[in-house]
Design a protein around this motif. Structure first.
Motif, mmCIF file in Angstrom:
data_model
loop_
_atom_site.group_PDB
_atom_site.id
_atom_site.type_symbol
_atom_site.label_atom_id
_atom_site.label_comp_id
_atom_site.label_asym_id
_atom_site.label_seq_id
_atom_site.Cartn_x
_atom_site.Cartn_y
_atom_site.Cartn_z
ATOM 1 N N THR A 22 -24.004 -86.384 -38.003
ATOM 2 C CA THR A 22 -23.950 -85.056 -37.508
ATOM 3 C C THR A 22 -24.624 -84.756 -36.189
ATOM 4 O O THR A 22 -25.837 -85.411 -36.205
ATOM 5 C CB THR A 22 -24.265 -83.939 -38.471
ATOM 6 O OG1 THR A 22 -23.880 -82.717 -38.157
ATOM 7 C CG2 THR A 22 -25.803 -83.702 -38.812
ATOM 8 N N PHE A 23 -24.362 -83.798 -35.448
ATOM 9 C CA PHE A 23 -25.044 -83.499 -34.456
ATOM 10 C C PHE A 23 -25.965 -82.256 -34.570
ATOM 11 O O PHE A 23 -25.681 -81.355 -35.438
ATOM 12 C CB PHE A 23 -24.410 -83.040 -33.205
ATOM 13 C CG PHE A 23 -23.367 -83.973 -32.458
ATOM 14 C CD1 PHE A 23 -23.831 -84.661 -31.619
ATOM 15 C CD2 PHE A 23 -22.179 -84.182 -32.962
ATOM 16 C CE1 PHE A 23 -23.280 -85.634 -30.864
ATOM 17 C CE2 PHE A 23 -21.448 -85.348 -32.504
ATOM 18 C CZ PHE A 23 -21.666 -86.130 -31.388
ATOM 19 N N GLY A 24 -27.160 -82.414 -34.181
ATOM 20 C CA GLY A 24 -28.224 -81.297 -34.723
ATOM 21 C C GLY A 24 -29.412 -81.181 -33.422
ATOM 22 O O GLY A 24 -29.012 -81.761 -32.222
ATOM 23 N N GLY A 25 -30.372 -80.482 -33.825
ATOM 24 C CA GLY A 25 -31.343 -80.125 -33.151
ATOM 25 C C GLY A 25 -31.081 -78.868 -32.300
ATOM 26 O O GLY A 25 -29.846 -78.461 -32.203
ATOM 27 N N PRO A 26 -31.976 -78.443 -31.416
ATOM 28 C CA PRO A 26 -31.846 -77.220 -30.867
ATOM 29 C C PRO A 26 -30.503 -77.198 -29.858
ATOM 30 O O PRO A 26 -30.129 -76.282 -29.563
ATOM 31 C CB PRO A 26 -33.317 -76.708 -29.898
ATOM 32 C CG PRO A 26 -33.922 -77.460 -30.795
ATOM 33 C CD PRO A 26 -33.413 -78.736 -31.284
ATOM 34 N N ARG A 27 -30.346 -78.360 -29.173
ATOM 35 C CA ARG A 27 -29.339 -78.304 -28.002
ATOM 36 C C ARG A 27 -28.060 -79.242 -28.802
ATOM 37 O O ARG A 27 -27.090 -79.559 -27.984
ATOM 38 C CB ARG A 27 -29.454 -78.938 -26.856
ATOM 39 C CG ARG A 27 -30.779 -78.219 -26.283
ATOM 40 C CD ARG A 27 -31.252 -78.963 -24.881
ATOM 41 N NE ARG A 27 -32.022 -78.173 -24.338
ATOM 42 C CZ ARG A 27 -32.796 -78.571 -23.098
ATOM 43 N NH1 ARG A 27 -32.449 -79.470 -22.514
ATOM 44 N NH2 ARG A 27 -33.866 -77.803 -22.488
ATOM 45 N N ARG A 28 -28.091 -79.460 -29.862
ATOM 46 C CA ARG A 28 -27.253 -79.978 -30.745
ATOM 47 C C ARG A 28 -26.675 -81.452 -30.086
ATOM 48 O O ARG A 28 -25.635 -82.057 -29.928
ATOM 49 C CB ARG A 28 -25.638 -79.358 -30.952
ATOM 50 C CG ARG A 28 -26.027 -77.884 -31.510
ATOM 51 C CD ARG A 28 -24.764 -77.403 -31.899
ATOM 52 N NE ARG A 28 -23.772 -78.291 -32.615
ATOM 53 C CZ ARG A 28 -23.855 -78.440 -33.992
ATOM 54 N NH1 ARG A 28 -24.855 -77.781 -34.724
ATOM 55 N NH2 ARG A 28 -22.906 -79.141 -34.547
ATOM 56 N N ASN A 29 -27.693 -82.211 -29.506
ATOM 57 C CA ASN A 29 -27.660 -83.438 -28.704
ATOM 58 C C ASN A 29 -28.479 -84.470 -29.210
ATOM 59 O O ASN A 29 -28.678 -85.497 -28.804
ATOM 60 C CB ASN A 29 -28.052 -83.300 -27.042
ATOM 61 C CG ASN A 29 -29.505 -83.012 -27.099
ATOM 62 O OD1 ASN A 29 -30.169 -82.501 -27.892
ATOM 63 N ND2 ASN A 29 -30.153 -83.032 -25.810
ATOM 64 N N ARG A 30 -28.924 -84.199 -30.667
ATOM 65 C CA ARG A 30 -29.590 -85.301 -31.330
ATOM 66 C C ARG A 30 -28.553 -85.795 -32.596
ATOM 67 O O ARG A 30 -28.162 -84.701 -33.431
ATOM 68 C CB ARG A 30 -30.806 -84.691 -32.106
ATOM 69 C CG ARG A 30 -31.682 -85.686 -32.813
ATOM 70 C CD ARG A 30 -32.964 -85.077 -33.033
ATOM 71 N NE ARG A 30 -33.932 -86.153 -33.569
ATOM 72 C CZ ARG A 30 -35.419 -85.781 -34.063
ATOM 73 N NH1 ARG A 30 -35.695 -84.861 -33.873
ATOM 74 N NH2 ARG A 30 -35.960 -86.779 -34.296
ATOM 75 N N LEU A 31 -28.346 -86.881 -32.617
ATOM 76 C CA LEU A 31 -27.448 -87.466 -33.520
ATOM 77 C C LEU A 31 -28.366 -87.799 -34.710
ATOM 78 O O LEU A 31 -29.014 -88.899 -34.711
ATOM 79 C CB LEU A 31 -26.467 -88.690 -32.969
ATOM 80 C CG LEU A 31 -25.233 -88.890 -33.937
ATOM 81 C CD1 LEU A 31 -24.443 -87.922 -33.785
ATOM 82 C CD2 LEU A 31 -24.627 -90.316 -33.008
ATOM 83 N N PHE A 32 -27.994 -87.219 -35.958
ATOM 84 C CA PHE A 32 -28.611 -87.672 -36.988
ATOM 85 C C PHE A 32 -27.482 -88.663 -38.183
ATOM 86 O O PHE A 32 -26.477 -88.153 -38.165
ATOM 87 C CB PHE A 32 -28.647 -86.567 -37.965
ATOM 88 C CG PHE A 32 -29.801 -85.486 -37.346
ATOM 89 C CD1 PHE A 32 -31.230 -85.911 -37.785
ATOM 90 C CD2 PHE A 32 -29.812 -84.617 -36.506
ATOM 91 C CE1 PHE A 32 -32.418 -85.174 -37.164
ATOM 92 C CE2 PHE A 32 -30.787 -83.861 -36.253
ATOM 93 C CZ PHE A 32 -32.137 -84.315 -36.271
#
Length: 304
Positions: A274-284
């Motif tokens: 899933t994409f996450g992080g404040p900018r949704r640019n961190r792929l978990f």
């Protein structure tokens, strides 16, 4: 700069999506089968499932990992609805549930036409509030990820649920084992993985795409892409319409035209992402025993 061995670049378009100097970070290990990551930006936390261990785990950016829910009823995929509530697929109880703000659990679906669901697997919510989920038989094949029993339904369907009326509709019924699913950024397309090759080497290992009509019916289904290593499981779509899929050797990225443009290589079999992080640019990435993350240059399609 030398090529980063984390990546396989099959098409120049992939270079624009990755940070070539980025590292793949292992955030946690010790799971038996890690699945179903979902990001909560308002709470700055990631939840995911460790299915055989009957638990849901919570990771926070300070590196702390804790148990969010135990027992989890062998929960698998998760998402959030338009109000930000957690929506979960549970293998053990063969149902889709919603966790309310006070922590109570509401059952959204557990049967279809008077018969118990197989074992809901993954779930997404459209902007109109409708809940879409897949219902393969993985959770009833053995006692490892649920409870072994015979299916009551003849098909492994993809469903659309109207949470206001409670109406449950089978929108597709010809999958061998429907698995991960995701909408295109404009929600005019629905991508659904078929992971039937997990138990049959001759079965499909592809992602199909459907056009979503007004009213929520699907048409013009076709094969969007094939996975060349392992099977497709969970998948996500970014804001540019690229499809990021799990696979045996990592995460495969497909352009909107279905071309494999690159891979992020992971040493463990990837189940979901899933994409996450404040900018949704961190792929978990959930991969067998571990939770990983890596930064990319593109954001995940907007979700609450």
């Amino acid at each position: 700069m030398p090529e980063n061995p984390l990546y396989e670049i099959h098409d120049p378009r992939f270079r624009a999506l990755i940070v070539e100097s980025a590292a793949l970070e292992e955030l946690h290990s010790g799971c038996r089968w890690a699945e179903g990551p979902v990001w909560f930006d308002d709470a700055q936390q990631l939840l995911w499932s460790d299915i055989p261990n009957q638990r849901m785990l919570r990771w926070t950016p300070d590196g702390h990992v804790s148990v969010y829910r135990y027992p989890s009823n062998f929960s698998n995929g998760h998402t959030r609805d338009r109000q930000g509530r957690l929506v979960s697929c549970e293998h053990g109880t063969r149902r889709v549930t919603r966790t309310e703000p006070d922590g109570t659990v509401t059952v959204l679906a557990d049967s279809f036409e008077g018969k118990r669901l197989n074992s809901p697997n993954d779930v997404v919510v459209r902007s109109d509030g409708s809940i879409w989920f897949t219902d393969p038989t993985y959770g009833i094949l053995s006692d490892y990820e649920g409870y072994k029993t015979a299916p009551e339904l003849a098909a492994r369907n993809v469903y659309r649920l109207d949470p206001a009326s409670g109406e449950l509709v089978a929108v597709v019924g010809d999958f061998l084992q429907p698995n991960g699913l995701a909408f295109s950024p404009d929600e005019n397309k629905l991508y659904v993985a078929d992971s039937g090759a997990s138990h049959d080497e001759t079965a499909p290992r592809h992602i199909r795409v459907f056009e979503v009509e007004q009213g929520g019916t699907l048409k013009n289904g076709r094969v969007f892409c094939h996975i060349d290593k392992g099977i497709p499981d969970g998948l996500r779509v970014d804001v540019d319409g690229n499809v990021w899929s799990s696979a045996a050797d990592g995460v495969h990225c497909f352009a909107p035209d279905g071309t494999l443009i690159g891979k992020i290589l992971v040493s463990q079999t990837v189940a979901n992402l899933t994409f996450g992080g404040p900018r949704r640019n961190r792929l978990f990435i959930t991969a067998t025993q571990s939770l990983y993350s890596i930064y990319v240059t593109v954001s995940g399609a907007s979700r609450p």
